[in-house]
Design an enzyme around this catalytic site. Structure first.
Site, PDB file in Angstrom:
ATOM      1  N   TYR A  71      39.385  26.066  12.038  1.00 44.92           N
ATOM      2  CA  TYR A  71      39.750  27.486  12.005  1.00 44.92           C
ATOM      3  C   TYR A  71      40.873  27.774  11.015  1.00 44.92           C
ATOM      4  O   TYR A  71      41.043  28.902  10.574  1.00 44.92           O
ATOM      5  CB  TYR A  71      40.161  27.969  13.397  1.00 44.92           C
ATOM      6  N   LYS A  95      33.612  14.024  18.093  1.00 51.72           N
ATOM      7  CA  LYS A  95      32.299  13.746  17.504  1.00 51.72           C
ATOM      8  C   LYS A  95      32.490  12.600  16.508  1.00 51.72           C
ATOM      9  O   LYS A  95      32.156  12.686  15.327  1.00 51.72           O
ATOM     10  CB  LYS A  95      31.740  15.005  16.834  1.00 51.72           C
ATOM     11  N   ASP A 152      28.712  16.960  22.322  1.00 58.43           N
ATOM     12  CA  ASP A 152      27.413  17.411  22.812  1.00 58.43           C
ATOM     13  C   ASP A 152      27.145  16.891  24.222  1.00 58.43           C
ATOM     14  O   ASP A 152      26.641  17.615  25.081  1.00 58.43           O
ATOM     15  CB  ASP A 152      26.288  17.026  21.849  1.00 58.43           C
ATOM     16  N   ASP A 170      37.275  25.676  21.976  1.00 55.59           N
ATOM     17  CA  ASP A 170      36.866  27.072  22.071  1.00 55.59           C
ATOM     18  C   ASP A 170      35.534  27.178  22.804  1.00 55.59           C
ATOM     19  O   ASP A 170      35.360  27.994  23.720  1.00 55.59           O
ATOM     20  CB  ASP A 170      36.752  27.646  20.654  1.00 55.59           C
TER      21      ASP A 170
END
Length: 359
Positions: free
Chosen positions: A141, A192, A224, A248
């Site tokens: 972000y 990840k 995931d 988020d």
């Protein structure tokens, strides 16, 4: 000593829900000698309409001087066509970055009275109590470079940079480890690392820090899988720590386990526990001004403010107990209402919490 609280209602339902949280704080000023001075200002779309920017410099100065900030919500359909640099959300991001609010705490706690409000089976979510620790001022972000460019072949390409420094990872992991020590001593770090080097570094640093917290059981999970496990078996988690983007998404997913995102408070803290407190939901412009919004997440955010920034944890407990008592009475806003519940509006729910405080 009187502490300063800056109230930023924002857009959409923001003014309605912050009004109820202010009502609760005003009641505590009368009943429990809470010494706070509340000052209100604009942020988001409301600030853009008044100043041509989503956060005026003078408002940012007030935020810097305040002991804590209580925020409603920002954004709305009417500002979506603006350049990204002046959209309402930019005001929120500026507050986070300029004030160094790097640690976002999002508790996902299921009140027993709302077990049937969750879309999952009650036996899956009953007793749910998770704390998601989200890094808030780094990651994709905020990473540079970013933008939209035109390639040599004339095609446009959007690009963002996902970057974390070691110091950023260490400071958010420290918050998460210390939170886990105060709870059930379990920490799950979400990344990840199988495809993203930045989260490979994240995992390496969390493992390195684990030796400093031998009482905390540390695990790692790909994002995931974490998203799936939150639905499959959410009670396996105690504290989760992750980066800005993953946090988020996962915190919003976790919110629905509790029956409604309208129940989820949040705190965004700096290194000294000065913080900005806001509900996890958005501005809900479709119901703005209709006395339908659930104010409980904002009221519970005010409780977090008392606990983390204003040094009055006993009053935080009192607010949380009052909310539980109101739910015991069967009072519900529309988002959490079930068969047999008494549906009330935003103002009526705030009034009920105040009455429970006084009882």
């Amino acid at each position: 000593m009187t502490q300063q609280v800056l109230v930023l209602p924002g857009d959409g339902i923001g003014p309605e829900i912050t009004a109820e949280a202010v009502k609760v704080l005003e009641a505590l000023k009368q009943s429990d000698a809470l010494e706070v001075e509340l000052t209100e200002d604009l942020v988001g779309g409301a600030a853009y309409e008044a100043h041509g920017k989503p956060l005026a410099d003078a408002t940012l100065d007030k935020a810097r001087q305040a002991d804590a900030i209580l925020l409603g919500a920002v954004g709305g359909y009417q500002w979506e066509s603006l350049d990204i640099s002046v959209r309402p959300e930019k005001g929120l991001l500026t507050l986070r970055s300029e004030l160094g609010l790097f640690a976002n705490l999002r508790p996902a706690y299921l009140y027993p009275q709302l077990a049937s409000a969750s879309t999952l089976k009650p036996e899956v979510v009953a007793g749910l109590d998770i704390l998601i620790v989200r890094e808030l001022t780094g990651g994709i972000y905020f990473g540079q470079p970013r933008g939209v460019r035109t390639l040599d072949n004339g095609e446009r390409q959007g690009y963002n940079t996902y970057v974390y420094s070691e110091s950023e990872i260490r400071r958010i992991a420290k918050v998460a480890f210390e939170a886990a020590q105060k709870r059930n001593k379990k920490l799950c770090s979400v990344d990840k690392a199988n495809v993203l080097e930045v989260t490979e570094l994240w995992r390496e640093i969390v493992d390195d820090m684990a030796s400093d917290y031998p009482d905390v059981e540390v695990s790692h999970m790909y994002v995931d899988n974490a998203a799936m496990q939150l639905v499959l078996n959410p009670k396996q988690f105690d504290v989760m720590v992750t980066g800005n983007m993953f946090g988020d998404i996962l915190s919003d997913e976790a919110s629905m386990l509790t029956g409604s995102i309208g129940m989820l408070a949040s705190a965004s803290l700096d290194v000294n526990n000065k913080g900005m407190y806001e509900p996890s939901h958005g501005s809900a412009p479709d119901i703005a001004g209709q006395n339908k919004a659930n104010p409980l997440a904002t009221i519970l955010s005010a409780a977090m403010m008392l606990r983390y920034s204003l040094g009055r944890p006993e009053l935080a407990d009192k607010i949380e107990q009052a909310v539980s008592q109101v739910l015991d009475q069967g009072l519900r806003t529309g988002d959490i209402a079930g068969e047999g519940d008494q549906v009330v509006g935003t103002r009526e729910m705030g009034d009920a919490v105040v009455e429970a405080l006084r009882a």
